[in-house]
Design a protein around this motif. Structure first.
Motif, short mmCIF file in Angstrom:
data_model
loop_
_atom_site.label_atom_id
_atom_site.label_comp_id
_atom_site.label_asym_id
_atom_site.label_seq_id
_atom_site.Cartn_x
_atom_site.Cartn_y
_atom_site.Cartn_z
N ALA A 130 31.02 34.29 44.55
CA ALA A 130 31.60 34.85 43.33
C ALA A 130 31.77 33.74 42.30
CB ALA A 130 32.95 35.51 43.62
N PHE A 131 31.35 34.01 41.06
CA PHE A 131 31.58 33.09 39.96
C PHE A 131 32.95 33.36 39.35
CE2 PHE A 131 26.89 32.91 39.92
CZ PHE A 131 26.70 31.53 39.82
N SER A 132 33.61 32.31 38.88
CA SER A 132 34.87 32.49 38.17
C SER A 132 34.60 33.15 36.82
CB SER A 132 35.56 31.14 37.97
OG SER A 132 34.75 30.27 37.20
N PRO A 133 35.57 33.87 36.26
CA PRO A 133 35.35 34.55 34.98
C PRO A 133 34.94 33.63 33.84
CG PRO A 133 37.31 35.41 36.05
CD PRO A 133 36.88 34.23 36.86
N ASP A 134 35.34 32.35 33.89
CA ASP A 134 34.93 31.43 32.83
C ASP A 134 33.57 30.78 33.12
OD1 ASP A 134 35.57 29.74 34.89
OD2 ASP A 134 37.12 28.64 33.81
N GLY A 135 32.97 31.10 34.28
CA GLY A 135 31.64 30.62 34.59
C GLY A 135 31.56 29.17 35.02
N LYS A 136 32.68 28.53 35.33
CA LYS A 136 32.66 27.11 35.66
C LYS A 136 32.71 26.84 37.16
CE LYS A 136 34.94 25.84 31.31
NZ LYS A 136 36.14 25.24 30.70
N TRP A 137 33.21 27.79 37.94
CA TRP A 137 33.37 27.60 39.37
C TRP A 137 32.58 28.64 40.15
CZ3 TRP A 137 39.46 27.29 39.31
CH2 TRP A 137 39.85 26.08 38.74
N LEU A 138 32.30 28.29 41.38
CA LEU A 138 31.68 29.21 42.32
C LEU A 138 32.48 29.18 43.62
CD1 LEU A 138 29.19 31.05 43.04
CD2 LEU A 138 28.13 28.98 43.99
N ALA A 139 32.87 30.35 44.11
CA ALA A 139 33.58 30.45 45.39
C ALA A 139 32.63 30.98 46.45
CB ALA A 139 34.79 31.37 45.27
N SER A 140 32.77 30.46 47.67
CA SER A 140 31.90 30.90 48.77
C SER A 140 32.73 31.15 50.01
CB SER A 140 30.83 29.84 49.06
OG SER A 140 31.41 28.60 49.40
N ALA A 141 32.36 32.19 50.75
CA ALA A 141 33.04 32.56 52.00
C ALA A 141 32.05 32.48 53.14
CB ALA A 141 33.61 33.97 51.90
N SER A 142 32.49 31.98 54.29
CA SER A 142 31.55 31.68 55.36
C SER A 142 32.07 32.12 56.72
CB SER A 142 31.26 30.17 55.37
OG SER A 142 30.52 29.79 56.51
N ASP A 143 31.13 32.23 57.65
CA ASP A 143 31.47 32.49 59.05
C ASP A 143 32.21 31.32 59.69
OD1 ASP A 143 30.31 34.94 58.86
OD2 ASP A 143 28.53 34.48 60.07
N ASP A 144 32.26 30.16 59.02
CA ASP A 144 32.97 29.01 59.60
C ASP A 144 34.48 29.07 59.33
OD1 ASP A 144 33.24 28.34 56.94
OD2 ASP A 144 31.85 26.65 57.00
N PHE A 145 34.98 30.28 58.91
CA PHE A 145 36.41 30.57 58.69
C PHE A 145 36.93 29.96 57.38
CE2 PHE A 145 37.46 30.70 63.58
CZ PHE A 145 36.39 31.53 63.78
N THR A 146 36.09 29.38 56.55
CA THR A 146 36.57 28.69 55.36
C THR A 146 36.11 29.37 54.08
OG1 THR A 146 34.66 27.20 55.12
CG2 THR A 146 36.44 26.50 56.62
N VAL A 147 36.85 29.08 53.03
CA VAL A 147 36.48 29.42 51.65
C VAL A 147 36.37 28.12 50.88
CG1 VAL A 147 37.19 30.57 49.52
CG2 VAL A 147 37.62 31.66 51.73
N LYS A 148 35.26 27.93 50.19
CA LYS A 148 35.07 26.70 49.40
C LYS A 148 34.99 27.05 47.93
CE LYS A 148 32.65 24.04 52.99
NZ LYS A 148 33.66 22.99 53.17
N LEU A 149 35.52 26.15 47.12
CA LEU A 149 35.45 26.28 45.67
C LEU A 149 34.62 25.13 45.14
CD1 LEU A 149 36.64 28.11 43.42
CD2 LEU A 149 38.44 26.39 43.13
N TRP A 150 33.56 25.47 44.37
CA TRP A 150 32.59 24.46 43.90
C TRP A 150 32.68 24.32 42.39
CZ3 TRP A 150 29.74 22.48 48.00
CH2 TRP A 150 29.70 23.25 49.16
#
Length: 634
Positions: A154-174
């Motif tokens: 998912a992209f943030s509404p301002d288009g600057k960040w990307l969030a990712s969800a994984s089978d490794d139990f984590t959520v990352k913010l890029w």
């Protein structure tokens, strides 16, 4: 009968056969809530108007089952990823394929369009995340960090960040511009299936197979809520348009959550099974699910759903009276809002990212779209006078209105244009280095809406300026390449082919080597054993390149070497040692040993990649058969 219907909160809208084989994925158009795209094991992508039983159009091109699908923000493009790792983007207005993207090594598991630019994020079960510019083939950035399959982006509404969800139990913010992880959230105890940004505040929601929803503050990077109560894995989440509550599609029910403090406002029974996607339109929530080859759509009347107040005591609200939002206005947000510019309606947006007809034809000459319902197709995707996306949404709302228990709510009006951030100062032309076979990186301006200095729609001059902003960079790159090729050509004319290849290799630019090899591949008589010792190390790089043209050139050169020189190499190495000193023979023997070593390494590369699915796998399988004699080599 009418009186009974007024008390109904949820109902099934329709059920239809969507594909000839099992449906593997689907997605709703979030802007209008009226379009649905489905993908199936029949390798097709089908477009539907919600509440219409007939398929509007069917998109072809994939050779493997489709694993995920997604509309872009304006719902004028659709992207689909397949089991083979290939991604295809279609232009729905032109009813043709726009771009084919190759790069993932396994199933494409999630896709997300950037809210402003012509960018697309994709993830795969190979654990990688890639950011693509739809206007060109190569990806512009690759994000590494997850250790298991990535399931949601998912992209943030301002288009600057990307969030990712994984089978490794984590959520990352890029951070998109810096290409690195901002933070990692680790509170889930099972695979994370979905991430969703709050529409206005610095808040992120994640849903997991551990049956919980976590809420993360994106200023302090802390967990501010843990919402539990779902009886099954959380598969889809959706913030309400005003951001006051969070909808969770559970097994056969819709849950409405609030946070700070954590509470469940309402639980609505809905017989949708394992719902796959949610959207909101005209105070109605639309949910879609699939089973085998059929798709079902359901409606929940949000005017009758509790979205504030205390927690649900016994799981389900029993009072059938309409429940309205509280009269008092919402308080000041607890955290900052996104600094998000808004685009204005303009016909210019229809030209962004478009390519010439010749480029499109070169991309894919196969039929890419079958229009099944011409009237619906023209009404939705080819309006005569529509220059704003919301006008198409309004037509959809009027022509395909959903049946409501009471009078339908009026169509939502477009939001007034907000102040648009002034464009950044023009950047100097960036010189592309010779190592440009790597991703080119990102331009921050590409992720902002296209506007003029006054914040309005672009005029013709501004539009031309925007379209030509990358031409100077491309000209610098092509001029550099031309000079390098002229150098190689002069060395070839002054000395010989071997010296020209030496010069090309010293430039450390695979594109130059590809140009030279494309000439040599057309003239097998020019090849000598000396050339093989120079070319084989370059073939190793070409076969492992992400560019299809490089792989093709490398495989062609390798086939030529195997065909014309393997017998000589093998016989020379197997021959009995000569009596006495034979310098010429020793030199030939040394060159053959060197070539054999390179070929053995290439044989391993080919074997490793022969298991790939799709076009590339076929190429490497052919090479593997051709190189079979190497397995018996000394």
């Amino acid at each position: 009968m009418a009186a009974a219907s007024t008390t109904k909160i949820s109902w099934r809208l329709q059920e239809f056969e969507a594909h000839s084989r099992t449906v593997s994925c689907l997605s709703l158009g979030k802007s209008s809530g009226r379009l649905l795209v489905t993908g199936g094991e029949d390798c097709r992508v089908n477009i539907w108007a919600v509440n219409k039983a007939n398929c509007v159009m069917s998109l072809t091109g994939h050779k493997n089952p489709v694993e995920c699908v997604q509309f872009n923000v304006s719902e004028e493009q659709v992207v689909a990823g397949s089991q083979s790792g290939s991604i295809r983007v279609w232009d729905l207005e032109a009813a043709k394929i726009l771009r084919t993207l190759m790069g993932h090594k396994a199933n494409v598991s999630s896709l997300s369009f950037h809210p402003f630019g012509n960018f697309l994020a994709s993830s795969s079960t190979d654990t990688s995340i890639k950011l693509w510019d739809v206007r060109r083939k190569g990806y512009v950035f690759r994000y590494k960090g997850h250790t298991e399959a990535v399931r949601s982006l998912a992209f943030s509404p301002d288009g600057k960040w990307l969030a990712s969800a994984s089978d490794d139990f984590t959520v990352k913010l890029w951070d998109l511009f810096q290409g690195k992880t901002i933070t990692e959230f680790k509170s889930h105890s099972a695979a994370v299936n979905v991430v969703q940004f709050h529409p206005t505040e610095y808040l992120l929601a994640s849903g997991s197979a551990d049956r919980s929803i976590k809420l993360w503050d994106l200023e302090k990077f802390t967990m501010v809520g843990s919402l539990e109560g779902d009886t099954s894995a959380v598969r889809c989440l959706l913030f309400s348009p005003d951001g006051s509550c969070l909808y969770s599609g559970g097994s056969d029910s819709l849950r409405v959550f609030g946070w700070e403090p954590d509470r469940c406002f309402d639980v609505v029974p809905v017989g949708w099974g394992k719902v796959s996607d949610l959207a909101v339109c005209n105070q109605q929530l639309i949910g879609v699910s699939h089973q085998l080859s059929s798709v079902s759509s359901y409606l929940v009347d949000l005017k009758r759903v509790k979205k504030s107040g205390g927690a649900v005591i016994q799981g389900i609200i029993q009072d059938n009276k309409p429940l309205t939002d509280p009269a008092e206005p919402r308080g000041t947000p607890l955290r900052r809002n996104y600094d998000r510019p808004t685009t204005t309606c303009s016909a210019n947006r229809f030209t962004q990212g478009r390519r010439s007809q010749s480029e499109d034809e070169a991309e894919d000459k196969q039929p890419s779209a079958e229009i099944h319902n011409v009237d619906d197709y023209r009404e939705i995707f080819q309006p005569k006078h529509a220059i704003c996306r919301w006008s198409r949404e309004r037509r959809l709302q009027h022509s395909h209105a959903f049946p409501l228990a009471a009078n339908p709510a009026p169509p939502s009006q477009p939001a007034p244009p907000a102040q648009v951030a002034p464009p950044k100062a023009q950047q100097q032309v960036r010189v592309i280095p010779s190592s440009r076979n790597e991703p080119l990186g990102l331009n921050v301006a590409d992720f902002l809406p296209v506007t003029n200095h006054q914040g309005g729609a672009l005029n013709d001059d501004d539009a031309l300026s925007q379209m030509s902003k990358g031409h100077d960079t491309m000209c610098v790159m092509l001029s550099s390449r031309r000079k390098n090729l002229q150098t190689v050509r002069s060395v070839w004319a002054r000395e010989d082919v071997k010296s020209a290849l030496d010069a090309a290799g010293s430039m450390n630019d695979l594109s130059i080597m590809v140009d030279v090899l494309n000439i040599l591949n057309l003239h097998p008589s020019l090849w000598k054993l000396d050339l093989c010792t120079l070319v084989l190390p370059q073939i190793d790089k070409l076969l492992q390149s992400k560019y299809e043209s490089y792989m093709h050139t490398g495989s062609t050169s390798l086939k030529l070497i195997i065909k014309h020189f393997w017998a000589l190499i093998s016989d020379t190495l197997k021959a009995s040692p000569a009596v006495g000193v034979d310098i010429t023979r020793e030199e030939r023997h040394q060159k053959c040993r060197e070539c054999c070593r390179y070929l053995q390494n290439l044989n391993n590369v080919v074997k490793n990649r022969a298991g790939q699915v799709g076009r590339h796998g076929s190429t490497f399988k052919e090479l593997q058969l051709l190189m079979a004699p190497l397995d018996d080599a000394l």
